[in-house]
Design a protein around this motif. Sequence first.
Motif, PDB file in Angstrom:
ATOM      1  N   VAL A 195       0.809  -1.301   0.387  1.00  0.00           N
ATOM      2  CA  VAL A 195      -0.437  -0.132   0.208  1.00  0.00           C
ATOM      3  C   VAL A 195       1.129   1.301   0.238  1.00  0.00           C
ATOM      4  CG1 VAL A 195      -1.845   0.797   1.434  1.00  0.00           C
ATOM      5  CG2 VAL A 195      -1.956  -1.126   1.605  1.00  0.00           C
ATOM      6  N   THR A 196       0.362   1.617  -1.078  1.00  0.00           N
ATOM      7  CA  THR A 196       1.714   3.105  -0.687  1.00  0.00           C
ATOM      8  C   THR A 196       0.623   4.476  -1.052  1.00  0.00           C
ATOM      9  OG1 THR A 196       3.049   2.066  -2.671  1.00  0.00           O
ATOM     10  CG2 THR A 196       2.622   4.787  -2.573  1.00  0.00           C
ATOM     11  N   VAL A 253      -4.709   6.259  -1.465  1.00  0.00           N
ATOM     12  CA  VAL A 253      -3.496   5.486  -1.337  1.00  0.00           C
ATOM     13  C   VAL A 253      -3.712   3.631  -1.992  1.00  0.00           C
ATOM     14  CG1 VAL A 253      -3.575   5.020   1.095  1.00  0.00           C
ATOM     15  CG2 VAL A 253      -5.255   3.560  -0.189  1.00  0.00           C
ATOM     16  N   GLN A 254      -3.002   3.763  -3.212  1.00  0.00           N
ATOM     17  CA  GLN A 254      -2.806   3.005  -4.402  1.00  0.00           C
ATOM     18  C   GLN A 254      -2.419   1.786  -3.532  1.00  0.00           C
ATOM     19  OE1 GLN A 254      -1.114   4.279  -7.513  1.00  0.00           O
ATOM     20  NE2 GLN A 254      -0.185   2.689  -7.787  1.00  0.00           N
ATOM     21  N   ARG A 255      -3.514   1.130  -3.867  1.00  0.00           N
ATOM     22  CA  ARG A 255      -2.401  -0.833  -4.027  1.00  0.00           C
ATOM     23  C   ARG A 255      -3.230  -1.523  -5.746  1.00  0.00           C
ATOM     24  NH1 ARG A 255      -4.955  -2.452   1.421  1.00  0.00           N
ATOM     25  NH2 ARG A 255      -6.061  -4.737   0.262  1.00  0.00           N
ATOM     26  N   VAL A 256      -2.026  -2.586  -5.265  1.00  0.00           N
ATOM     27  CA  VAL A 256      -2.785  -3.596  -6.105  1.00  0.00           C
ATOM     28  C   VAL A 256      -4.000  -4.201  -6.606  1.00  0.00           C
ATOM     29  CG1 VAL A 256      -2.065  -5.588  -7.336  1.00  0.00           C
ATOM     30  CG2 VAL A 256      -0.738  -4.662  -6.250  1.00  0.00           C
ATOM     31  N   ASP A 278      -7.728   0.066 -12.227  1.00  0.00           N
ATOM     32  CA  ASP A 278      -7.535  -0.334 -13.781  1.00  0.00           C
ATOM     33  C   ASP A 278      -7.689  -1.315 -13.425  1.00  0.00           C
ATOM     34  OD1 ASP A 278      -4.809   0.260 -13.010  1.00  0.00           O
ATOM     35  OD2 ASP A 278      -4.480   1.941 -14.298  1.00  0.00           O
ATOM     36  N   GLU A 279      -6.744  -2.193 -14.426  1.00  0.00           N
ATOM     37  CA  GLU A 279      -6.737  -3.106 -14.173  1.00  0.00           C
ATOM     38  C   GLU A 279      -5.508  -4.337 -13.538  1.00  0.00           C
ATOM     39  OE1 GLU A 279      -5.939  -4.957 -18.002  1.00  0.00           O
ATOM     40  OE2 GLU A 279      -8.431  -4.805 -18.514  1.00  0.00           O
ATOM     41  N   THR A 280      -4.675  -2.906 -13.044  1.00  0.00           N
ATOM     42  CA  THR A 280      -3.219  -3.429 -12.140  1.00  0.00           C
ATOM     43  C   THR A 280      -3.620  -2.609 -10.454  1.00  0.00           C
ATOM     44  OG1 THR A 280      -2.119  -1.225 -13.074  1.00  0.00           O
ATOM     45  CG2 THR A 280      -2.008  -3.713 -14.356  1.00  0.00           C
ATOM     46  N   ALA A 281      -3.654  -1.358 -10.450  1.00  0.00           N
ATOM     47  CA  ALA A 281      -3.639  -0.513  -9.046  1.00  0.00           C
ATOM     48  C   ALA A 281      -5.652   0.120  -9.545  1.00  0.00           C
ATOM     49  CB  ALA A 281      -3.148   0.645  -9.981  1.00  0.00           C
TER      50      ALA A 281
END
Length: 247
Positions: free
Chosen positions: A16-17, A23-26, A56-59
């Motif tokens: 988690v960023t 926050v951004q997650r996978v 999106d598909e990645t994040a």
Amino acid sequence: MANSANVLPGGNMNAVTRIGDTVQRVAGPWTPTVHRYLRYLERNGIDWAPQPIRADETAEILSFIEGDVPLYPLPGWVWHDDVLVDGARKLRQLHDASIGFGLDGAVWQSPTKVPSEVICHNDFAPHNLAFAPDGSIVGAIDFDMCSPGPRLWDIAYFATRTCPLTQHPPEGAPGADDAIRRIELILTSYETDATWRDVLRVAATRLWDLAEMSIEKADELFKPELRAEAVAYERDAQYLASILKSA
């Protein structure tokens, strides 16, 4: 700087960023369902869960929940009775708000359980709760593992982490002699007629489930340290089963 990226500690399954107030997650195939669920919770009065911003598909991008999220080893204040009461009440609110969520086309990361009474958080514990300076709970995070299941599935796990229901409690935590009282405090605060025996039975099942998942994730994520966690989960499951057998 407000927009600087900062990798948050904790979370051994999904990095988690933090970027500013987000926050951004996978992301995964389950992300659209989780985002739809989080929006449903907000419409039903839960203003203390992350709000989805985009994916999106990645994040995926979610709102940041401000508060103190305790890391292991857990600080002493986590064991206060107020945390049991506040957490159980928040969990009841969460479960009640999930009723009526549409399951058509839903994709979940965690398997669904029977009876599917509510949408379970599946990891409702201090390490996924944000606390105010006074010790009150101001939010919950990490909803990516949520899925339909029985209320007791989440209650038992919360009790496992907060009573705690382990053969060897961590330093500073209450001992086994206080476990039943603490379980019953959770049950009273949640307002359920389940018993402490019900909690122990489901908690043991939950630990076996966690052990199996940890072994799978150890290979999937290339994290062999998760196998040690699986051994601990199996040990504690056997410990709870022995208590039930002798009760």
